[in-house]
Design a protein around this motif. Structure first.
Motif, PDB file in Angstrom:
ATOM      1  N   LEU A 278       0.949  -1.209   0.120  1.00 30.85           N
ATOM      2  CA  LEU A 278       0.028   0.025  -0.120  1.00 30.85           C
ATOM      3  C   LEU A 278       0.856   1.301   0.128  1.00 30.85           C
ATOM      4  O   LEU A 278       1.765   1.324   0.676  1.00 30.85           O
ATOM      5  CB  LEU A 278      -0.857  -0.066   1.352  1.00 30.85           C
ATOM      6  N   LYS A 279       0.463   2.290  -0.725  1.00 35.90           N
ATOM      7  CA  LYS A 279       0.939   3.642  -0.638  1.00 35.90           C
ATOM      8  C   LYS A 279       0.698   4.327   0.472  1.00 35.90           C
ATOM      9  O   LYS A 279      -0.249   4.140   0.993  1.00 35.90           O
ATOM     10  CB  LYS A 279       0.772   4.451  -2.111  1.00 35.90           C
ATOM     11  N   PRO A 280       1.731   5.396   0.967  1.00 44.10           N
ATOM     12  CA  PRO A 280       1.361   6.083   2.114  1.00 44.10           C
ATOM     13  C   PRO A 280       0.066   6.932   1.717  1.00 44.10           C
ATOM     14  O   PRO A 280      -0.023   7.189   0.425  1.00 44.10           O
ATOM     15  CB  PRO A 280       2.741   7.078   2.136  1.00 44.10           C
ATOM     16  N   ALA A 281      -0.685   7.476   2.654  1.00 43.29           N
ATOM     17  CA  ALA A 281      -1.629   8.287   2.179  1.00 43.29           C
ATOM     18  C   ALA A 281      -1.643   9.677   1.536  1.00 43.29           C
ATOM     19  O   ALA A 281      -2.238  10.163   0.829  1.00 43.29           O
ATOM     20  CB  ALA A 281      -2.528   8.450   3.642  1.00 43.29           C
ATOM     21  N   ALA A 282      -0.200  10.197   2.208  1.00 38.58           N
ATOM     22  CA  ALA A 282       0.042  11.548   1.510  1.00 38.58           C
ATOM     23  C   ALA A 282      -0.125  11.548  -0.005  1.00 38.58           C
ATOM     24  O   ALA A 282       0.844  10.934  -0.535  1.00 38.58           O
ATOM     25  CB  ALA A 282       1.303  11.950   2.129  1.00 38.58           C
ATOM     26  N   ARG A 283      -0.777  12.459  -0.589  1.00 37.42           N
ATOM     27  CA  ARG A 283      -0.946  12.588  -2.174  1.00 37.42           C
ATOM     28  C   ARG A 283      -1.055  11.406  -2.662  1.00 37.42           C
ATOM     29  O   ARG A 283      -0.899  11.319  -3.951  1.00 37.42           O
ATOM     30  CB  ARG A 283       0.657  12.890  -2.648  1.00 37.42           C
ATOM     31  N   MET A 284      -1.850  10.391  -2.119  1.00 39.00           N
ATOM     32  CA  MET A 284      -2.427   9.116  -2.858  1.00 39.00           C
ATOM     33  C   MET A 284      -3.320   9.488  -3.847  1.00 39.00           C
ATOM     34  O   MET A 284      -3.572   8.940  -4.861  1.00 39.00           O
ATOM     35  CB  MET A 284      -2.992   8.158  -2.064  1.00 39.00           C
ATOM     36  N   GLU A 285      -4.211  10.835  -3.714  1.00 36.71           N
ATOM     37  CA  GLU A 285      -5.352  11.127  -4.585  1.00 36.71           C
ATOM     38  C   GLU A 285      -4.471  11.416  -6.023  1.00 36.71           C
ATOM     39  O   GLU A 285      -5.340  11.288  -6.849  1.00 36.71           O
ATOM     40  CB  GLU A 285      -5.916  12.400  -3.924  1.00 36.71           C
ATOM     41  N   GLU A 286      -3.293  11.816  -6.015  1.00 35.30           N
ATOM     42  CA  GLU A 286      -2.627  12.112  -7.379  1.00 35.30           C
ATOM     43  C   GLU A 286      -2.891  10.776  -8.033  1.00 35.30           C
ATOM     44  O   GLU A 286      -2.447  11.036  -9.565  1.00 35.30           O
ATOM     45  CB  GLU A 286      -1.432  12.443  -7.140  1.00 35.30           C
ATOM     46  N   MET A 287      -2.913   9.616  -7.553  1.00 33.02           N
ATOM     47  CA  MET A 287      -2.881   8.489  -8.239  1.00 33.02           C
ATOM     48  C   MET A 287      -3.885   8.057  -9.139  1.00 33.02           C
ATOM     49  O   MET A 287      -4.144   7.110  -9.796  1.00 33.02           O
ATOM     50  CB  MET A 287      -2.450   7.180  -7.417  1.00 33.02           C
ATOM     51  N   LYS A 288      -5.146   9.158  -9.215  1.00 38.34           N
ATOM     52  CA  LYS A 288      -6.004   8.990 -10.049  1.00 38.34           C
ATOM     53  C   LYS A 288      -5.492   9.440 -11.414  1.00 38.34           C
ATOM     54  O   LYS A 288      -6.056   8.791 -12.596  1.00 38.34           O
ATOM     55  CB  LYS A 288      -6.968  10.232  -9.943  1.00 38.34           C
ATOM     56  N   PHE A 289      -4.284   9.953 -11.499  1.00 41.69           N
ATOM     57  CA  PHE A 289      -3.523  10.242 -12.845  1.00 41.69           C
ATOM     58  C   PHE A 289      -2.847   8.972 -13.489  1.00 41.69           C
ATOM     59  O   PHE A 289      -2.189   9.250 -14.567  1.00 41.69           O
ATOM     60  CB  PHE A 289      -2.820  11.303 -12.616  1.00 41.69           C
ATOM     61  N   ASP A 290      -2.732   7.819 -12.747  1.00 39.82           N
ATOM     62  CA  ASP A 290      -2.003   6.820 -13.172  1.00 39.82           C
ATOM     63  C   ASP A 290      -2.393   6.027 -14.408  1.00 39.82           C
ATOM     64  O   ASP A 290      -1.756   5.200 -15.063  1.00 39.82           O
ATOM     65  CB  ASP A 290      -1.941   5.755 -12.121  1.00 39.82           C
ATOM     66  N   MET A 291      -3.550   6.735 -14.957  1.00 38.97           N
ATOM     67  CA  MET A 291      -4.113   6.291 -16.283  1.00 38.97           C
ATOM     68  C   MET A 291      -3.850   7.312 -17.334  1.00 38.97           C
ATOM     69  O   MET A 291      -4.445   7.063 -18.499  1.00 38.97           O
ATOM     70  CB  MET A 291      -5.742   6.064 -16.159  1.00 38.97           C
ATOM     71  N   MET A 292      -3.012   8.165 -17.201  1.00 40.17           N
ATOM     72  CA  MET A 292      -2.412   9.040 -18.281  1.00 40.17           C
ATOM     73  C   MET A 292      -1.709   8.403 -19.444  1.00 40.17           C
ATOM     74  O   MET A 292      -1.679   9.055 -20.412  1.00 40.17           O
ATOM     75  CB  MET A 292      -1.993  10.340 -17.640  1.00 40.17           C
ATOM     76  N   GLY A 293      -1.225   7.500 -19.305  1.00 39.49           N
ATOM     77  CA  GLY A 293      -0.402   7.088 -20.494  1.00 39.49           C
ATOM     78  C   GLY A 293      -1.652   6.526 -21.332  1.00 39.49           C
ATOM     79  O   GLY A 293      -1.631   6.826 -22.440  1.00 39.49           O
ATOM     80  N   GLY A 294      -2.625   5.534 -20.896  1.00 36.84           N
ATOM     81  CA  GLY A 294      -3.961   5.592 -21.717  1.00 36.84           C
ATOM     82  C   GLY A 294      -4.640   6.817 -22.111  1.00 36.84           C
ATOM     83  O   GLY A 294      -5.097   7.024 -23.288  1.00 36.84           O
ATOM     84  N   GLY A 295      -4.768   7.793 -21.279  1.00 38.30           N
ATOM     85  CA  GLY A 295      -5.448   9.190 -21.526  1.00 38.30           C
ATOM     86  C   GLY A 295      -4.724   9.857 -22.625  1.00 38.30           C
ATOM     87  O   GLY A 295      -5.510  10.306 -23.419  1.00 38.30           O
TER      88      GLY A 295
END
Ligand code: BES
Ligand code: MN
Ligand code: ZN
Length: 494
Positions: A278-295
């Motif tokens: 599991l990733k740490p909580a801090a800035r985890m919300e930025e991992m919504k961008f982890d689809m930007m290769g596809g995006g």
């Protein structure tokens, strides 16, 4: 936003604002500007109001007493010497000036590319100007309860650069608009949070897009089909999620039937919590961008379809979430990829390579592409290495590497080449499987690329690690590297 071309500056009126560049104490392209502009800027310089500092903007009323001419001047700082103003500086000036124009009441912004604010090949300058203005006017408001306020600014008009005839200028304008559309789509997809942009949502975007263009077809494979194909690496990631993984495919057939396509493969991880690692909580919300290769792959497909590029291109986006769950990958699990190679999952947070390797194997068997470029927000190590200025480029073909580097330079969306040397491969050796999914603390972006290379040995292949460039410090998607990819494909189309 509407974009238009102007061949002269003599018909401006009070509803217009005019963007002018200031280098040192010199107004760029002063000789071609309407009467009174130079005096107005000179006065502002004397008062000490105008600054040539890059990105500084000053709004002036146009010289009073003159009947004709724009309502306002937007003076944008372009540095101290005109000779130092390159295309990147022009991009920044246009972005800053457009942002200033949005705050005014004027209906039209006029930007003179004729002299001054134009560097490099004129058609490219037109595309870049529209992309930059498009980035400045972009906003993401779909998740607010109130509709955004309508803006006064409706049109951005470019004074055609010197040496560009009317017909090619119109073609470049249409290409610029297509590019801006593709960029906006990529940004929208990135800015949407994980709950509103699931693998299934991404698939629907691709299907809807296919419905809009005659030569664009979509295919979507679900988990049952992926299981049939033996995509054990990809499915091991999505097992930890309640959302069904999707293998999203778009086929653009603008070229000759039977011509081998170029393949674009983009990581579409719609939310990356890391899984059991599991990733740490801090800035985890930025991992919504982890689809930007596809995006960015989907955004690029929109741009090239709107440009009607005469070539065949296939886009593949493996889409999944990476979450902790009772069924999720556990550190030490061994999975079998579609290629037959086995992988020990040391760290479940190195999931991007697991979904990409099966997509890369599949696209080679299904389409025999002449070239493959994959894009992924793959490693934090790449952010450490290059920050947000360039994406990391790896290639097993030096010609391809040079093509991509050149396209990035041309489009103002740069990549920087990193090594793919065989010496790094042994960091991926596993005591129990064909390989492990992480290569230890050193050279994390390199070993991630080396992992992917184990699945693309026979292809002409490049990989872009876009982890540092895909979004910015304001937590908004950047659309990068749509401009690089689109420029490269334009160059390939000739
Ligand atoms: N999506 C991340 C990479 C990432 C991290 C992108 C931060 C942008 C900002 C990726 O799936 C990941 O978690 N990679 C790990 C790999 C490691 C476990 C070998 C990383 O970079 O920490
Ligand atoms: Mn991860
Ligand atoms: Zn990830």
């Amino acid at each position: 936003m509407k974009y238009a071309l102007l061949s002269q500056l003599d018909a401006l009126d009070a509803t217009d604002s005019l963007l002018v560049g200031l280098c040192g104490k010199t107004l760029l392209g002063a000789e071609a500007l309407p009467e009174g502009v130079s005096e107005a800027v000179d006065k502002a310089l004397k008062r000490g109001d105008a600054s040539a500092k890059r990105g500084a903007t000053l709004v002036l009323p146009h010289a009073e007493g003159k009947k004709a001419g724009p309502g306002r001047l937007i003076v944008v700082g372009c540095g101290d010497k005109a000779a130092k103003l390159d295309a990147d500086g022009v991009d920044r000036a246009i972005e800053a000036g457009t942002r200033a124009a949005l705050k005014l009441g004027n209906k039209r912004l006029v930007i003179s590319l004729h002299a001054g604010l134009c560097d490099g090949e004129p058609a490219t300058a037109v595309r870049r100007a529209i992309a930059s203005a498009g980035q400045a006017t972009y906003r993401f408001e779909e998740c607010r309860s109130k509709k955004p306020e309508a803006r006064a600014l409706k049109t951005i008009a470019l004074l055609t650069p010197a040496g560009l005839a009317a017909a090619p200028a119109r073609a470049a304008l249409r290409q610029g608009e297509a590019l801006a559309e593709g960029l906006a789509l990529a940004c929208d997809l990135g800015n949407r949070p994980g709950n509103l942009c699931t693998p299934t949502d991404l698939a629907r975007v691709a299907q809807d897009m296919a419905g809009e263009f005659k030569n664009l077809k979509s295919r979507v494979l679900g988990e049952a089909e992926m299981a049939e194909l033996g995509m054990g690496a990809l499915l091991s990631v999505s097992r930890g999620s309640r959302e069904e993984a999707q293998l999203i495919v778009l086929e653009w057939s603008g070229g000759k039937k039977g011509d081998k396509p170029i393949a674009l493969v983009g990581k579409g991880l719609t939310f990356d919590a890391g899984g059991i690692s599991l990733k740490p909580a801090a800035r985890m919300e930025e991992m919504k961008f982890d689809m930007m290769g596809g995006g960015t792959v989907l955004g690029t497909m929109r741009a090239i379809a709107a440009m009607n590029l005469p070539m065949n291109i296939v886009a593949v986006v493996p889409a999944s979430e990476n979450l902790p769950d009772g069924a999720a990958n556990k550190p030490g699990d061994i999975v079998t990829s579609m290629s037959g190679q086995t992988i020990e999952v040391i760290n479940t947070d190195a999931e991007g390579r697991l979904i990409l390797c099966d997509a890369l194997t599949w696209v080679q068997g299904e389409y025999s592409p002449r070239t493959i470029v994959d894009l992924a927000t793959l490693t934090g190590a790449c952010v450490v290495a290059l920050g947000d200025k360039a994406c990391g480029l790896y290639a097993n073909d030096e010609g391809l590497a040079q093509e991509l580097l050149a396209a990035g330079q041309q489009a103002g969306d740069r990549a920087w080449q990193m090594p793919l040397w065989e010496e790094y491969q042994k960091q991926l050796d596993s005591p129990v499987a064909d390989m492990q999914n992480v290569g230890g603390p050193g050279a994390g972006s390199v070993t991630a690329a080396c992992f992917l290379h184990r699945f693309t040995r026979k292809a002409r292949w490049a990989h872009l690690d876009i982890a540092g460039v895909a979004w910015n410090s304001k937590k908004l998607a950047s659309g990068r590297p749509v401009r690089l990819l689109t420029q490269w494909l334009l160059n390939q189309a000739g």
